[in-house]
Design a protein around this motif. Structure first.
Motif: not given
Length: 414
Positions: A159-162
């Motif tokens: 669910t994390y962004s880069s």
């Protein structure tokens, strides 16, 4: 594959002698015309396919406490060198010896399990780095605080962004206390505040006497952070020395490369008339003058420096700002003007305009300097360079002190 001629030694226990030594380091990759050719290559008696020489007999010694910037264009061999030193890949020939505990920030998001939470991935990444469970427990909260991703730390990494993944990866990698730290473009992802935070952490690591190898395209960061630089081009070591001269030589190389690419567009490379964004704005001429309007590159200490440029607005621009930067002869930034200052706004009505900017009595000491400038719109997304490293000098023969700028002092002696 490592040949019998390659010698690779990693000795974490050894703390004397140079931190890293590489000698005649060569790395050759095989290239193939198709996936099928690659698949059957191991079964052929003779080597097949083409050859790409990523490194060609590179030799260098990195002493303990060295902060080395590794410069070069994409594909020059920088990352190959860092990966060999980190033990991620092996050389074809030559030798590498690493003395001390090493930590490498090569791909910050590699090794994460997308289904596990951030906290669980801290332990997974620590295990992969050889960090004992007890040490990971002790550093867990420090890592969480540094990553600063809030409640997301308890959510699955998928669910994390880069940027969030990079923050967590850097936090884990920076939590160890290595003797040698390799940073390969680790700061290319993330917001500016976090980048500054990372630079500060690397500064703390540097103060402990750690050897840092810093691979980056951000020349400003390299010049500000590193004490030494090496420049690699097409697999060969071009220069190795103090960061200022090496960075300057590399910048000159890039300038010539850009000039050659534009040779069909620019008539005179000596004039900074860049045709970028020419459908909207074009800068036709830039020069330095004295108060009388005469072109010059030599000024007396305290004398006004004038920058004159001609520009043509071809389509409406909401706002345009004049900016400039001054570096000394060692590429140390002396001053950079404020891009947001309303005092630097220009006339943006369609047509040709002449700008004469007066740098009021710059307090520069005697020596050589470079002026570079740009024109920015109000979003900072559109810009045109109006000068590149335009050299000028300040004469101040009666001054016997040192430094870059003059600071007046008034004495009271009772």
């Amino acid at each position: 594959m490592t040949s019998p001629h390659a010698d690779v030694v990693f000795d974490e226990a050894r703390t004397d002698g140079p931190a890293v030594e590489v000698k005649d380091l060569t790395k050759v990759y095989r290239t193939y015309s198709s996936s099928l050719a690659r698949a059957i290559a191991p079964f052929r008696k003779a080597p097949s396919g083409g050859r790409f020489v990523a490194l060609n007999k590179v030799s260098a010694t990195f002493e303990r406490g060295d902060i080395v910037g590794i410069l070069g264009r994409n594909g020059s061999g920088k990352s190959t060198l860092s990966k060999i030193i980190a033990g991620v890949t092996t050389p074809t020939s030559g030798s590498v010896r690493v003395n001390g505990r090493i930590s490498a920030m090569l791909e910050l998001t590699s090794g994460f399990d997308a289904q596990l939470t951030g906290v669980e991935n801290i332990y997974l990444r620590a295990l992969a780095m050889g960090i004992p469970r007890e040490e990971a427990d002790a550093r867990r909260q420090e890592i969480i605080d540094f990553a600063d991703i809030g409640e997301h730390i308890n959510q699955p990494v998928r669910t994390y962004s880069s940027g969030m993944k990079s923050r967590l990866g850097f936090a884990v990698s920076a939590s160890v206390e290595p003797d040698i730290l390799i940073v390969d473009e680790a700061l290319s992802v993330g917001d500016e505040i976090f980048k500054l935070k990372c630079i500060e952490r690397m500064g703390q690591i540097r103060e402990r006497g750690c050897t840092i190898l810093f691979v980056s395209h951000a020349l400003g960061t390299v010049k500000a952070f590193c004490t030494r630089a090496i420049w690699i081009n097409r697999g060969k070591l071009v220069e190795d020395g103090e960061v200022g001269p090496v960075a300057q030589a590399y910048e000159e190389f890039l300038r010539k490369e850009r000039a050659s690419m534009r040779s069909g567009v620019r008539k005179d490379a000596a004039e900074d008339a860049l045709l970028e964004k020419s459908d909207v704005l074009e800068v036709r001429r830039t020069r330095l003058t004295n108060a009388d309007g005469a072109t010059t590159s030599t000024f007396l200490h305290g004398e006004d420096v004038f920058v004159e440029l001609l520009y043509t607005v071809k389509r409406p621009i909401p706002q345009l700002t004049f900016t400039y930067t001054i570096h000394n002869s060692e590429n140390v930034e002396v001053f950079a003007s404020d891009r947001q200052s309303p005092l630097m706004a220009l006339d943006t009505s369609p047509g040709q305009h002449r700008l004469r900017a007066r740098l009021v009595s710059p307090p520069l000491l005697g020596g050589g300097y470079q002026l570079s400038g740009e024109l920015w719109d109000n979003t900072s997304a559109f810009f045109v360079r109006h000068s590149r490293n335009r050299r000028f000098s300040i004469e101040h023969d009666d001054f016997v002190g040192t430094g870059i700028v003059a600071i007046d002092c008034e004495l009271t002696n009772d």
